[in-house]
Enzyme design. Structure first.
Site, PDB file in Angstrom:
ATOM      1  CG  HIS A  64      -1.959  -1.060   1.221  1.00 14.45           C
ATOM      2  ND1 HIS A  64      -2.460  -1.648   2.343  1.00 14.45           N
ATOM      3  CD2 HIS A  64      -2.596  -1.656   0.178  1.00 14.45           C
ATOM      4  CE1 HIS A  64      -3.373  -2.551   2.018  1.00 14.45           C
ATOM      5  NE2 HIS A  64      -3.462  -2.583   0.706  1.00 14.45           N
ATOM      6  CG  HIS A  65       4.827   1.617  -1.867  1.00 12.54           C
ATOM      7  ND1 HIS A  65       4.413   0.444  -2.452  1.00 12.54           N
ATOM      8  CD2 HIS A  65       5.544   2.276  -2.803  1.00 12.54           C
ATOM      9  CE1 HIS A  65       4.867   0.399  -3.684  1.00 12.54           C
ATOM     10  NE2 HIS A  65       5.551   1.496  -3.938  1.00 12.54           N
ATOM     11  NE  ARG A  66       4.951   5.989  -5.526  1.00 20.27           N
ATOM     12  CZ  ARG A  66       5.320   6.946  -6.337  1.00 20.27           C
ATOM     13  NH1 ARG A  66       4.614   7.221  -7.402  1.00 20.27           N
ATOM     14  NH2 ARG A  66       6.413   7.640  -6.110  1.00 20.27           N
ATOM     15  CE  LYS A  70      -4.051  -1.245 -13.552  1.00 22.21           C
ATOM     16  NZ  LYS A  70      -4.876  -2.469 -13.583  1.00 22.21           N
ATOM     17  CE  LYS A  94       5.056  -7.835 -13.629  1.00 18.28           C
ATOM     18  NZ  LYS A  94       4.041  -8.766 -14.156  1.00 18.28           N
ATOM     19  CG  ASP A  99       9.838   5.204 -13.003  1.00 17.80           C
ATOM     20  OD1 ASP A  99      10.068   4.992 -11.803  1.00 17.80           O
ATOM     21  OD2 ASP A  99      10.729   5.422 -13.842  1.00 17.80           O
ATOM     22  CE  LYS A 106      -1.592 -11.465 -11.664  1.00 14.30           C
ATOM     23  NZ  LYS A 106      -0.747 -10.778 -12.636  1.00 14.30           N
ATOM     24  CB  SER A 364      -3.018  -1.312 -17.011  1.00 16.63           C
ATOM     25  OG  SER A 364      -3.648  -2.463 -17.493  1.00 16.63           O
TER      26      SER A 364
HETATM   27  P1  NAD Z   1      -3.543 -16.678 -21.685  1.00 14.61           P
HETATM   28  O1  NAD Z   1      -4.552 -17.422 -20.900  1.00 14.61           O
HETATM   29  O2  NAD Z   1      -3.992 -15.732 -22.733  1.00 14.61           O
HETATM   30  O3  NAD Z   1      -2.519 -17.695 -22.411  1.00 14.61           O
HETATM   31  C1  NAD Z   1      -1.774 -18.689 -21.762  1.00 14.61           C
HETATM   32  C2  NAD Z   1      -1.573 -19.843 -22.744  1.00 14.61           C
HETATM   33  O4  NAD Z   1      -0.678 -20.803 -22.158  1.00 14.61           O
HETATM   34  C3  NAD Z   1      -2.883 -20.597 -23.054  1.00 14.61           C
HETATM   35  O5  NAD Z   1      -3.063 -20.632 -24.459  1.00 14.61           O
HETATM   36  C4  NAD Z   1      -2.655 -21.977 -22.461  1.00 14.61           C
HETATM   37  O6  NAD Z   1      -3.294 -23.008 -23.187  1.00 14.61           O
HETATM   38  C5  NAD Z   1      -1.129 -22.099 -22.514  1.00 14.61           C
HETATM   39  N1  NAD Z   1      -0.593 -23.090 -21.579  1.00 14.61           N
HETATM   40  C6  NAD Z   1      -0.963 -23.343 -20.314  1.00 14.61           C
HETATM   41  N2  NAD Z   1      -0.227 -24.339 -19.776  1.00 14.61           N
HETATM   42  C7  NAD Z   1       0.645 -24.726 -20.746  1.00 14.61           C
HETATM   43  C8  NAD Z   1       1.668 -25.715 -20.816  1.00 14.61           C
HETATM   44  N3  NAD Z   1       1.958 -26.505 -19.793  1.00 14.61           N
HETATM   45  N4  NAD Z   1       2.366 -25.823 -21.971  1.00 14.61           N
HETATM   46  C9  NAD Z   1       2.105 -25.030 -23.030  1.00 14.61           C
HETATM   47  N5  NAD Z   1       1.135 -24.076 -23.025  1.00 14.61           N
HETATM   48  C10 NAD Z   1       0.416 -23.931 -21.900  1.00 14.61           C
HETATM   49  O7  NAD Z   1      -2.621 -15.960 -20.585  1.00 14.61           O
HETATM   50  P2  NAD Z   1      -1.712 -14.673 -20.774  1.00 14.61           P
HETATM   51  O8  NAD Z   1      -2.498 -13.497 -20.403  1.00 14.61           O
HETATM   52  O9  NAD Z   1      -1.013 -14.748 -22.085  1.00 14.61           O
HETATM   53  O10 NAD Z   1      -0.659 -14.905 -19.588  1.00 14.61           O
HETATM   54  C11 NAD Z   1       0.462 -15.767 -19.720  1.00 14.61           C
HETATM   55  C12 NAD Z   1       1.489 -15.414 -18.665  1.00 14.61           C
HETATM   56  O11 NAD Z   1       1.860 -14.031 -18.806  1.00 14.61           O
HETATM   57  C13 NAD Z   1       1.028 -15.563 -17.208  1.00 14.61           C
HETATM   58  O12 NAD Z   1       2.120 -15.948 -16.421  1.00 14.61           O
HETATM   59  C14 NAD Z   1       0.603 -14.162 -16.845  1.00 14.61           C
HETATM   60  O13 NAD Z   1       0.655 -13.928 -15.442  1.00 14.61           O
HETATM   61  C15 NAD Z   1       1.654 -13.354 -17.579  1.00 14.61           C
HETATM   62  N6  NAD Z   1       1.279 -11.954 -17.836  1.00 14.61           N
HETATM   63  C16 NAD Z   1       0.149 -11.632 -18.525  1.00 14.61           C
HETATM   64  C17 NAD Z   1      -0.154 -10.292 -18.767  1.00 14.61           C
HETATM   65  C18 NAD Z   1      -1.338  -9.862 -19.598  1.00 14.61           C
HETATM   66  O14 NAD Z   1      -1.452  -8.658 -19.885  1.00 14.61           O
HETATM   67  N7  NAD Z   1      -2.196 -10.745 -20.022  1.00 14.61           N
HETATM   68  C19 NAD Z   1       0.685  -9.292 -18.263  1.00 14.61           C
HETATM   69  C20 NAD Z   1       1.842  -9.645 -17.571  1.00 14.61           C
HETATM   70  C21 NAD Z   1       2.123 -10.991 -17.374  1.00 14.61           C
END
Ligand code: NAD
Length: 473
Positions: A64-66, A70, A94, A99, A106, A364
């Site tokens: 909660h420092h900011r 998110k 992150k 910044d 989460k 975002s």
């Molecule tokens: P998503 O649900 O759109 O896609 C994830 C894909 O991974 C799916 O197609 C799924 O079938 C596949 N998958 C799952 N297990 C698997 C395995 N064992 N082998 C191969 N493929 C597999 O999710 P996303 O939004 O692309 O998020 C993916 C990662 O990125 C997560 O760790 C998430 O926390 C991170 N992330 C997402 C965002 C965002 O804006 N969406 C931002 C930062 C980080």
């Protein structure tokens, strides 16, 4: 710590401790930065068909420092408190690195989206939002969710609508969630932001010739580098397609739930996404061959391995197989701390999640600002800029006696649209953030990896916030 003992959260803690030990901040301050400030675990009933199901869900506010805090909302059958705590912690660091003036948070709902239809998912999402509203865990100045694994703009629209029903007339209510559809107060460029950010981050780090030599590359630059991607979802697909189109990289293998496919000549990611949508699988995509085991993607010889699915995919048991020079953490926490020890000894460069996938939260933040200002980026100045550039081109033509082609004129006189400004802001952010991390990595002898450097950058920024808040005089 062995992999069996180390949970995702413990991995994050151990990475934090490694970096914190190289700073000279007071112990109590470091402890405060490390812990999760608020954890809300809930169970709620949703009627699915003729019966009720009790759904387990979480929202963790790490710092909660900011404010607001998110972080995305994950829908997965594997959601648990440890995972959400780890992801919330990563969000704090992150945001600090890029910044973005938020604390980390989460959310997680323990459901497998593939087992429900759209109507049922809508019910679950709306009920989860009601729980968040009731406990004051959502709001433009409180806590602002976004998409993550298993969710997208559709779920964000449901969240917005539910929040607005419960907060009728709140002027800034559209800023209670980001990653919304563009026609529902979203922003152009958010959908692909994380993948685009991964591309900008990789392109920037591969720009330095001396670093590339140190990492075993003959040439600097992303052009021609081979990539292997795990997870063809939002992050994986945009990382691949943008790295190919704008960077000239070559994706030689893709791994999904159904298996791993390879084509040394390069895979067209846009076509593959369409193929998977129509066939329900990547297997059989023309020109590719399927590897015997799904998890064989880890050992493919390539320049950049891009885990873009879930955490703990590269662990103590398979880290030795890695042949890539770089692991680009597009997913959160894809490399366990035990695997990291093995990989660093092998000389593999790990580009940390808390920097590399920060494009999503960056855009975002732009969306949140847009919602608070109630005006689309570019609306005010686009035409003005276009008129100035047109006058300039006319003047140059008149004084030189030379004329530019219609295409050149269009290019030279264009004013920036929302998507141009979003991309430019994201590019600037990723370049600047990498520079800060690289400086610590290069300047500090005891810092031998990029993750520790990134943590130090983040810890220093969060510490400075706490100190100026007067919490730690
Ligand atoms: P998503 O649900 O759109 O896609 C994830 C894909 O991974 C799916 O197609 C799924 O079938 C596949 N998958 C799952 N297990 C698997 C395995 N064992 N082998 C191969 N493929 C597999 O999710 P996303 O939004 O692309 O998020 C993916 C990662 O990125 C997560 O760790 C998430 O926390 C991170 N992330 C997402 C965002 C965002 O804006 N969406 C931002 C930062 C980080």
């Amino acid at each position: 710590m062995s992999d069996k003992q180390a949970s995702f959260y413990q991995s994050v803690e151990s990475n934090f401790d490694k970096a914190a030990a190289l700073t000279d901040h007071p112990k109590g301050l470091l402890e405060q930065i490390k812990v999760c400030n608020a954890i809300y675990q809930m169970n709620f009933p949703v009627k699915i068909g003729n019966s009720y199901q009790v759904i387990e869900a979480y929202r963790v506010q790490h710092s909660h420092h900011r404010l607001p805090t998110k972080g995305g909302i994950r829908f997965s059958s594997m959601v648990n408190q440890d995972e959400v705590m780890a992801l919330a912690s990563l969000m704090t660091f992150k945001c600090a690195i890029v910044d973005v003036p938020f604390g980390g948070a989460k959310g997680g709902v323990k459901v497998s989206p593939r087992k429900y239809n759209a109507e049922q998912l809508e019910k679950i999402t709306r009920r989860y939002t009601v729980e968040l509203v009731r406990k004051n865990f959502i709001g433009p100045g409180v806590d602002v969710p976004a998409p993550d694994y298993g969710t997208g703009s559709r779920e964000m629209a449901w969240i917005l609508d539910t929040y607005q029903q419960m907060n009728n007339g709140e002027l800034d209510s559209a800023a209670c969630v980001t990653g919304k559809p563009v026609n529902q107060n979203g922003i152009r460029g958010r959908t692909e932001a994380t993948g685009r950010g991964v591309f900008y981050g990789l392109r920037e780090m591969l720009r330095y010739e001396e670093d590339c030599k140190e990492w075993g590359f003959k040439e600097a630059g992303i052009k021609g580098k081979t990539m292997v991607i795990q997870g063809l979802g939002n992050v994986g697909s945009f990382t691949g397609s943008i790295s190919i189109q704008e960077g000239g990289a070559k994706v030689i293998a893709v791994s999904e739930i159904e298996g791993t496919i390879v084509d040394e000549n390069g895979i067209n990611i846009e076509k593959l996404v369409k193929y998977r949508k129509s066939k329900g699988s990547i297997i059989g995509f023309p020109g590719t061959k399927t590897l015997p085991k799904r998890d064989d993607w880890v050992g493919i010889d390539c320049d950049i391995l891009v885990p873009a699915a879930l955490e703990s995919q590269i662990h103590k048991g398979n880290a030795k197989k890695v042949k890539a020079k770089i692991i680009a953490e597009a997913a959160n926490g894809p490399v366990t701390s035990a695997a990291e020890e093995i990989l660093l000894k092998k000389g593999v460069v790990i580009v940390p999640d808390m920097f590399l996938n920060a494009g999503g939260v960056t855009v975002s933040y732009f969306e949140w600002l847009k919602n608070l200002s109630h005006v689309r980026y570019g609306r005010i100045q686009k035409r003005f800029d276009q008129n100035v550039y047109t006058n300039l081109v006319d003047l140059i033509q008149k004084t030189t006696g030379k004329t530019v082609s219609k295409k050149e004129r269009q290019f030279l006189t264009r004013g920036a649209d929302e998507v141009d400004l979003v991309r430019s802001g994201l590019e600037e952010t990723m370049i600047n953030s990498y520079k800060q991390i690289r400086e610590v990595y290069k300047r500090r002898k005891k810092v031998t990896d990029l993750r520790t450097a990134a943590f130090i950058v983040a810890i220093n920024k969060v510490s400075s916030d706490y100190l100026t808040l007067g919490v730690f005089p």
